[in-house]
Design an enzyme around this catalytic site. Structure first.
Site, PDB file in Angstrom:
ATOM      1  CB  CYS B  55      -0.972   0.012   1.172  1.00 10.48           C
ATOM      2  SG  CYS B  55      -0.192  -0.007   2.770  1.00 10.48           S
ATOM      3  CB  CYS B 124      -2.330  -0.380   8.418  1.00 10.93           C
ATOM      4  SG  CYS B 124      -3.393  -0.343   6.995  1.00 10.93           S
TER       5      CYS B 124
END
Lengths: 382, 150
Positions: B55, B124
């Site tokens: 990402c 994340c």
């Protein structure tokens, strides 16, 4: 709340809601029924078809009601591919289409069709030379969106129509982001198939339409009863169709004045932002755009964080297509325009609408300046 | 799965949207992240830089070690709200901890401390923990180099 996500969906016009209510209440008949109660609903559906045809500039018989814009895209692509398979197996589209088109093309590739994905310029406009070069004897369909949902950049659809017509290739245009925004009537674009969605022009969700030019070969995707001239089986969403027509009629009426107003606000928003916030760029700024859309890239910070920062300040924005929110991949549209992954990741989309006022622009610029400054303080990237 | 007891219920009138996908604790860390910044070179005993190629997120983390404990910790993060909040929470969990305890902090500890995190954001939460591991490795390396010199 300041709502700046009109490319995702728009609020239902109160008049559309009003027009829909009887068809959700006491007038609940089936338009295909052989009695007067059903006939009442048939009259409503056909009246709505006429109103929408008048808005977009086609014959009522050329409108096929579908469940959504996505479904209309599916019918256009799969329906054309299946109908024209004996003629050829090559389709042409662009790298910046909505997933409704791109993923349908992928599915057709799995069926044995060949698809060319055309590149776009740094300004987000499809490369016409590449398009012309891609057309061959096997090509049966070109599918190009009228304007991109992430950037608002308008594609040269009429020039493309001239190329495809010359070669006897069918053209599909997804006009979901331009219907009700651009003065040019979608029926006059020269396309054979055009996709519309009610909820992008202040109508209800759950209803779309496909313009099918008379004589266009199309194999239905949904089979069943003979609804919608056999192109889309299934009992019509009467209330949705009536709401669609009411919203379309009102949105197309006075479209030019509203578009001027909204583009004035959008331009002011971008100007103020560029003056207030350092290291920001407007994607597709030099290209022709729909009046309401602004795609912005902020260096060194992440778009989702900006959107949350704005949300916490009462402003609804988006990182791009709502359909891809939650995916780690940055916008395929911005990547196709040559932005780096990190630049694309730092992008947000603001899309204005009927309710947007002058003061909303000021509040939004201030909130953005604050959010961006805060995130840059945290960021490990300069 | 049942609701975690500390999962706050959205109050009436709470704005809809991404906010509701995050817990109040996470939002609080996003609004006011702890230990943001960098440590001066002279103060730094360990540094970690990690990125998530899927990402594009990136995180830098600095630690100062005194008497076998993490005396100071600071971070900078380029990433989504999940990345920022998990990094912030990680520094809060690690600050003041003996090295061995800090080393055992997992992403599940960070997620639990935040009261949960949306499923698609779990990747994340790895960054903070990874950055701390790298910084601790760096500290060890510096210790070994110092020992070899003396």
């Amino acid at each position: 709340m300041i709502y700046l996500d009109h490319n995702a969906t728009t609020p239902l016009r109160p008049e559309a809601l009003e027009a829909m209510l009887p068809w959700l209440g006491e007038r609940w008949g089936n338009p295909s029924s052989p009695h007067r109660f059903g006939h009442d609903a048939r009259v409503a559906v056909e009246g709505a078809r006429e109103r929408i045809a008048a808005c977009v500039g086609c014959r009522p018989s050329e409108i096929v009601f579908c469940g959504t814009g996505t479904e209309s895209d599916n019918l256009a692509l799969r329906g054309s591919a299946h109908a024209l398979r004996p003629k050829g197996r090559h389709l042409v589209t662009t790298a910046i289409e909505h997933h409704a088109v791109l993923h349908t093309c992928r599915a057709l590739e799995a069926e044995g069709f060949r698809v060319t994905y055309l590149p776009v310029s740094a300004g987000g406009v499809v490369d016409l030379d590449a398009l012309e070069a891609s057309l061959g004897p096997e090509t049966i369909l070109v599918s190009v969106m009228h304007a991109n949902n992430d950037t608002g950049v308008v594609q040269p659809v009429e020039e493309i129509a001239a190329l495809t017509r010359e070669r006897g290739v069918r053209l599909h245009v997804d006009a979901v982001q331009t219907a009700g925004k651009l003065a040019r009537r979608p029926g006059d674009l020269g396309a054979d198939l055009v996709t519309f969605s009610a909820h992008k022009l202040y109508g209800p969700k759950g209803v779309g339409a496909l313009y099918v030019r008379e004589g266009t070969p199309l194999t239905p995707v949904t089979t069943g009863g003979g609804h919608e001239r056999g192109f889309r089986a299934g009992t019509e969403n009467v209330a949705g169709i009536v709401g669609f027509a009411e919203a379309a009629a009102r949105t197309f009426d006075g479209l030019e004045a509203e578009s001027r107003r909204v583009s004035g606000l959008r331009d002011r928003l971008e100007r103020q932002l560029l003056e207030t916030v350092p290291r920001v760029s407007v994607n597709g700024a030099g290209s022709t755009r729909v009046p309401n859309t602004s795609s912005l890239s902020f260096q060194g910070i992440d778009g989702e964080s900006i959107v949350l920062g704005l949300d916490l300040r009462g402003i609804c924005a988006s990182t791009g297509s709502a359909c891809s929110t939650g995916e780690p991949e940055p916008s395929h549209v911005l990547l196709a325009m040559g932005l780096s992954r990190r630049e694309a990741q730092g992008s947000i989309r603001l899309s204005l609408g009927r309710a947007t006022r002058d003061e909303d622009v000021d509040v939004t610029v201030a909130a953005l300046a604050e959010t961006v400054q805060q995130l840059r303080r945290i960021s490990s990237v300069r | 799965m049942t609701n975690a007891p500390d999962e706050p219920k959205p109050a009436a009138g709470t704005p809809t949207g991404p906010v509701l996908f995050y817990t109040e604790t996470l939002l609080e860390h996003f609004r006011n992240p702890r230990n943001v910044g960098e440590l001066a070179e002279a103060d730094t005993d360990g540094f970690g830089l990690v990125g998530d190629p899927s990402c594009g997120d990136q995180m830098k983390l600095w630690i100062a070690v005194r008497d076998g404990r993490i005396a100071k910790i600071a971070f900078q993060s380029f990433g989504c709200p999940g990345a920022i909040a998990t990094s912030s929470m990680l520094t809060e969990l690690a600050e003041g901890k003996p090295i061995e305890e800090a080393r055992r902090i997992t992403d599940d500890d960070v997620i639990e401390a935040l009261g949960g995190i949306p499923e698609n954001k779990k990747h994340c939460s790895l960054l903070g923990v990874q950055a701390l591991q790298v910084a601790l490795g760096d500290w060890e390396g510096r210790q070994a180099a110092k020992a070899a010199r003396s």
